[in-house]
Motif scaffolding. Structure first.
Motif, mmCIF file in Angstrom:
data_model
loop_
_atom_site.group_PDB
_atom_site.id
_atom_site.type_symbol
_atom_site.label_atom_id
_atom_site.label_comp_id
_atom_site.label_asym_id
_atom_site.label_seq_id
_atom_site.Cartn_x
_atom_site.Cartn_y
_atom_site.Cartn_z
ATOM 1 N N ALA A 29 0.847 -1.197 0.000
ATOM 2 C CA ALA A 29 0.000 0.000 0.000
ATOM 3 C C ALA A 29 0.883 1.247 0.000
ATOM 4 C CB ALA A 29 -0.915 -0.004 1.220
ATOM 5 N N LEU A 30 0.387 2.302 -0.590
ATOM 6 C CA LEU A 30 1.155 3.539 -0.716
ATOM 7 C C LEU A 30 1.631 4.108 0.619
ATOM 8 C CD1 LEU A 30 -0.797 5.242 -3.619
ATOM 9 C CD2 LEU A 30 1.609 4.590 -3.649
ATOM 10 N N PRO A 31 0.783 4.224 1.646
ATOM 11 C CA PRO A 31 1.269 4.835 2.895
ATOM 12 C C PRO A 31 2.477 4.097 3.494
ATOM 13 C CG PRO A 31 -1.124 4.727 2.915
ATOM 14 C CD PRO A 31 -0.662 3.935 1.727
ATOM 15 N N GLU A 32 2.409 2.772 3.520
ATOM 16 C CA GLU A 32 3.518 1.993 4.089
ATOM 17 C C GLU A 32 4.761 2.088 3.210
ATOM 18 O OE1 GLU A 32 0.391 0.701 3.657
ATOM 19 O OE2 GLU A 32 -0.240 0.710 5.771
ATOM 20 N N ALA A 33 4.573 2.104 1.910
ATOM 21 C CA ALA A 33 5.706 2.216 0.997
ATOM 22 C C ALA A 33 6.391 3.572 1.152
ATOM 23 C CB ALA A 33 5.244 2.017 -0.447
ATOM 24 N N LEU A 34 5.609 4.617 1.283
ATOM 25 C CA LEU A 34 6.170 5.954 1.458
ATOM 26 C C LEU A 34 6.900 6.076 2.796
ATOM 27 C CD1 LEU A 34 3.205 7.967 -0.049
ATOM 28 C CD2 LEU A 34 5.480 7.678 -1.060
ATOM 29 N N GLU A 35 6.328 5.482 3.843
ATOM 30 C CA GLU A 35 7.003 5.460 5.144
ATOM 31 C C GLU A 35 8.358 4.770 5.034
ATOM 32 O OE1 GLU A 35 5.027 3.822 8.620
ATOM 33 O OE2 GLU A 35 3.180 4.862 8.036
ATOM 34 N N ALA A 36 8.400 3.686 4.291
ATOM 35 C CA ALA A 36 9.645 2.935 4.130
ATOM 36 C C ALA A 36 10.698 3.752 3.386
ATOM 37 C CB ALA A 36 9.380 1.613 3.404
ATOM 38 N N VAL A 37 10.283 4.508 2.380
ATOM 39 C CA VAL A 37 11.222 5.358 1.644
ATOM 40 C C VAL A 37 11.808 6.423 2.569
ATOM 41 C CG1 VAL A 37 11.445 7.051 -0.232
ATOM 42 C CG2 VAL A 37 10.201 4.902 -0.620
ATOM 43 N N ILE A 38 10.955 7.051 3.371
ATOM 44 C CA ILE A 38 11.447 8.065 4.315
ATOM 45 C C ILE A 38 12.344 7.417 5.373
ATOM 46 C CG2 ILE A 38 10.758 9.734 6.085
ATOM 47 C CD1 ILE A 38 10.450 10.683 3.130
ATOM 48 N N ALA A 39 12.012 6.209 5.800
ATOM 49 C CA ALA A 39 12.880 5.498 6.756
ATOM 50 C C ALA A 39 14.267 5.279 6.158
ATOM 51 C CB ALA A 39 12.250 4.173 7.167
ATOM 52 N N GLU A 40 14.326 5.012 4.857
ATOM 53 C CA GLU A 40 15.631 4.850 4.194
ATOM 54 C C GLU A 40 16.384 6.179 4.121
ATOM 55 O OE1 GLU A 40 17.350 2.126 3.491
ATOM 56 O OE2 GLU A 40 15.704 1.061 4.437
ATOM 57 N N CYS A 41 15.674 7.279 3.990
ATOM 58 C CA CYS A 41 16.324 8.594 4.056
ATOM 59 C C CYS A 41 16.948 8.788 5.435
ATOM 60 C CB CYS A 41 15.328 9.707 3.771
ATOM 61 S SG CYS A 41 14.747 9.794 2.069
ATOM 62 N N HIS A 42 16.195 8.433 6.476
ATOM 63 C CA HIS A 42 16.724 8.536 7.842
ATOM 64 C C HIS A 42 17.953 7.646 8.011
ATOM 65 C CE1 HIS A 42 13.398 11.029 8.944
ATOM 66 N NE2 HIS A 42 12.504 10.054 8.962
ATOM 67 N N TYR A 43 17.897 6.462 7.423
ATOM 68 C CA TYR A 43 19.049 5.558 7.501
ATOM 69 C C TYR A 43 20.276 6.219 6.847
ATOM 70 C CZ TYR A 43 22.052 1.513 7.158
ATOM 71 O OH TYR A 43 23.124 0.659 7.285
ATOM 72 N N LEU A 44 20.094 6.769 5.661
ATOM 73 C CA LEU A 44 21.201 7.440 4.979
ATOM 74 C C LEU A 44 21.717 8.628 5.802
ATOM 75 C CD1 LEU A 44 19.991 7.376 1.261
ATOM 76 C CD2 LEU A 44 21.931 6.119 2.223
ATOM 77 N N ASP A 45 20.796 9.349 6.448
ATOM 78 C CA ASP A 45 21.207 10.471 7.302
ATOM 79 C C ASP A 45 22.220 10.018 8.357
ATOM 80 O OD1 ASP A 45 19.422 12.178 6.005
ATOM 81 O OD2 ASP A 45 17.916 12.093 7.612
ATOM 82 N N GLY A 46 21.977 8.852 8.925
ATOM 83 C CA GLY A 46 22.805 8.354 10.015
ATOM 84 C C GLY A 46 23.983 7.501 9.588
#
Length: 191
Positions: free
Chosen positions: A53-70
């Motif tokens: 589903a789109l909401p969960e997929a979008l959350e996962a993409v942002i989580a990967e941004c957070h991962y890259l941040d750290g």
């Protein structure tokens, strides 16, 4: 044009196939002239996202941004969608929303997205055009790229504006069969 394909995957099969695609197609044929350095540095993250589903997929993409941040040692992330977004139209909706969400989350100018899909077709181009294979991957994939790193790499490249045109010429010269056989080999090797 949109074909729905049922996606089935065993643990990490999609990630190994995507890694093989990066190494045996993208890097080997220089489709991305910057891939080799990152493959050799082992700085590419392959993230399996099983959201449908789109909401969960979008959350996962942002989580990967957070991962890259750290994790500054990780240059880039390939978000590989293993359960959803087999329909190219549905995938395009995801890509569009993900781009908008990056801006809303303050990531505009920090990360950019590149799009890859098994049925990728450039807007206005025929589906059978071999040039589409420059963005065809074994799995629906959103590629998170650090903009600062990309700007440095492009500045050091002799002809950055010519990369897409070179890739189109290469793909059309080789033909769809060339790419189809490589993708089929990657899928069979990864099973």
């Amino acid at each position: 044009m949109a074909r729905e394909r049922r996606i089935r995957v065993t643990d990490h099969q999609a990630l190994s196939q995507t890694r093989e695609w990066v190494e045996r197609v993208i890097m080997k044929y220089n489709i991305c002239p910057f891939a080799r350095a990152e493959v050799e540095r082992d700085s590419i993250r392959y993230a399996e996202i099983d959201a449908t589903a789109l909401p969960e997929a979008l959350e996962a993409v942002i989580a990967e941004c957070h991962y890259l941040d750290g994790h500054p040692e990780v240059e880039t992330t390939l978000c590989v969608f293993t359960r959803g977004f087999a329909s190219f139209d549905h995938y395009l909706e995801l890509a569009e929303l993900a781009n908008g969400l990056l801006a809303l989350q303050g990531y505009q100018g920090v990360y950019q997205l590149a799009s890859f899909h098994p049925d990728y077709c450039f807007d206005g181009e025929p589906e059978e055009d071999p040039a589409n294979f420059t963005n065809r991957s074994p799995w629906p994939t959103l590629h998170l790229i650090r903009e600062e790193s990309m700007a440095r790499a492009l500045a050091q490249h002799d002809d950055p504006e010519g990369i897409p045109e070179r890739n189109i010429r290469f793909a059309r010269k080789r033909g769809a069969g060339f790419f189809l056989s490589r993708l089929a080999s990657i899928r069979s090797d990864g099973q």
